[in-house]
Enzyme design. Structure first.
Site, PDB file in Angstrom:
ATOM      1  N   SER A 122       0.831  -1.202   0.000  1.00 30.77           N
ATOM      2  CA  SER A 122       0.000   0.000   0.000  1.00 30.77           C
ATOM      3  C   SER A 122       0.870   1.259   0.000  1.00 30.77           C
ATOM      4  O   SER A 122       1.555   1.525  -0.965  1.00 30.77           O
ATOM      5  CB  SER A 122      -0.977  -0.034   1.179  1.00 30.77           C
ATOM      6  N   LYS A 174     -21.034  18.450   6.344  1.00 34.86           N
ATOM      7  CA  LYS A 174     -19.987  18.756   7.305  1.00 34.86           C
ATOM      8  C   LYS A 174     -19.808  17.636   8.330  1.00 34.86           C
ATOM      9  O   LYS A 174     -18.698  17.377   8.798  1.00 34.86           O
ATOM     10  CB  LYS A 174     -20.315  20.074   8.022  1.00 34.86           C
TER      11      LYS A 174
END
Length: 300
Positions: A122, A174
């Site tokens: 990764s 948000k």
């Protein structure tokens, strides 16, 4: 006639003995350093041509030490080439990218060979893409190309214990990913778009670094880990070998007959006084990336 007063060594024999040992160790260390400066050559040790080594180890969370060390090697004229030794399962997205860019800038001016240890997956593989050549052990775990976002959710638990939660936000997205409320489909799509954007950035880096087409990478870019042998067949590494293989290949890139002495880093901070006392006693006989709402974006 008055008897002679005992001197310090007689009054404090143990303390005096320890002081003598510390002094001896310090003199020995100084003599060793002095020999190293001139041994086998007529130029100072610090000016001797060397290979740099950048060690990338463990979970990737903070890029500063690796990036600073890459800069130091890049600007040091005595460093002729660099081996980046990676033993990492990945980690934070931005931290992996910063290490990648630091090593990429280094590779623009000096040969860089990647040496994979037990795992270089990764984010670890993301960094590896900056090198001119990638060498893995046959059993190295690498690949794992992808991005994941971890979002714990405690809403069910809070309902069981009778705790409510209220969130006031300036916009409807948000609080996306909040662990205290059920995720809406709109929030899911929004967060998934962020993941896919970072995934595309990952693929772009491999396309550039490995000189491969996107179609060649995609079959192996579904998050799967693979061995070094499998990665070689997929074109994600250049050859199989160990750390010594990497030094030999770097010597070839530098047009040298043999590897040079090594300068490894980033340096681990040590307390000289503690080490000196410890040696004396031995000789004596007596950036995960973490955003708000507990969101973690990982090349991991």
């Amino acid at each position: 006639m008055q008897a002679n007063k005992p001197n310090f060594s007689q009054k404090h024999p143990l303390l005096f003995g320890i002081m003598l040992i510390i002094a001896a160790v310090a003199l020995f260390a100084g003599a060793t350093a002095a020999l190293r400066v001139t041994k086998g050559n007529d130029i100072p040790y610090f000016a001797q041509e060397k290979f740099g080594v950048i060690n990338v180890e463990g979970f990737i969370a903070d890029s500063r030490k690796v990036s600073d060390w890459a800069y130091a090697l890049r600007t040091d004229d005595s460093i002729k080439g660099v081996v980046v030794r990676i033993n990492s399962p990945g980690g934070g997205v931005a931290a992996s990218q910063e290490m990648y860019y630091a090593i990429k800038r280094l590779a623009e001016v000096k040969p860089v060979v990647i040496s994979m240890g037990t795992v270089a997956a990764s984010g670890g593989y993301y960094i590896a893409a900056a090198g001119h050549k990638i060498i893995a052990n046959p059993a190295t775990l690498t690949g794992s190309i992808g991005v994941k976002m971890e979002l714990p959710n405690f809403k069910g638990l809070m309902q069981k214990i009778g705790v409510s939660y209220l969130s006031l936000t300036s916009g409807k997205l948000k609080a996306a990913g909040s662990p205290f409320q059920t995720m809406t489909q709109e929030e899911r799509d929004y967060l998934h778009a962020i993941i896919m954007d970072m995934y595309d950035q990952f693929l772009d880096v491999i396309v550039e670094g490995r000189h491969m087409k996107r179609e060649q990478i995609l079959p192996y870019a579904d998050g799967r880990a693979m061995t070094g042998k499998q990665a070689l067949a997929a074109g994600l590494v250049d050859m199989l070998g160990d750390r010594e293989t990497a030094y030999t290949e770097l010597a070839k890139l530098c047009k040298l007959d043999a590897p040079l002495p090594l300068e490894e880093g980033p340096k681990k901070k040590t307390n000289f006084l503690k080490e000196l006392i410890s040696t004396a006693l031995d000789l004596a006989p007596v950036n995960t990336v973490r955003e708000q709402n507990s969101i973690q974006l990982l090349y991991n």
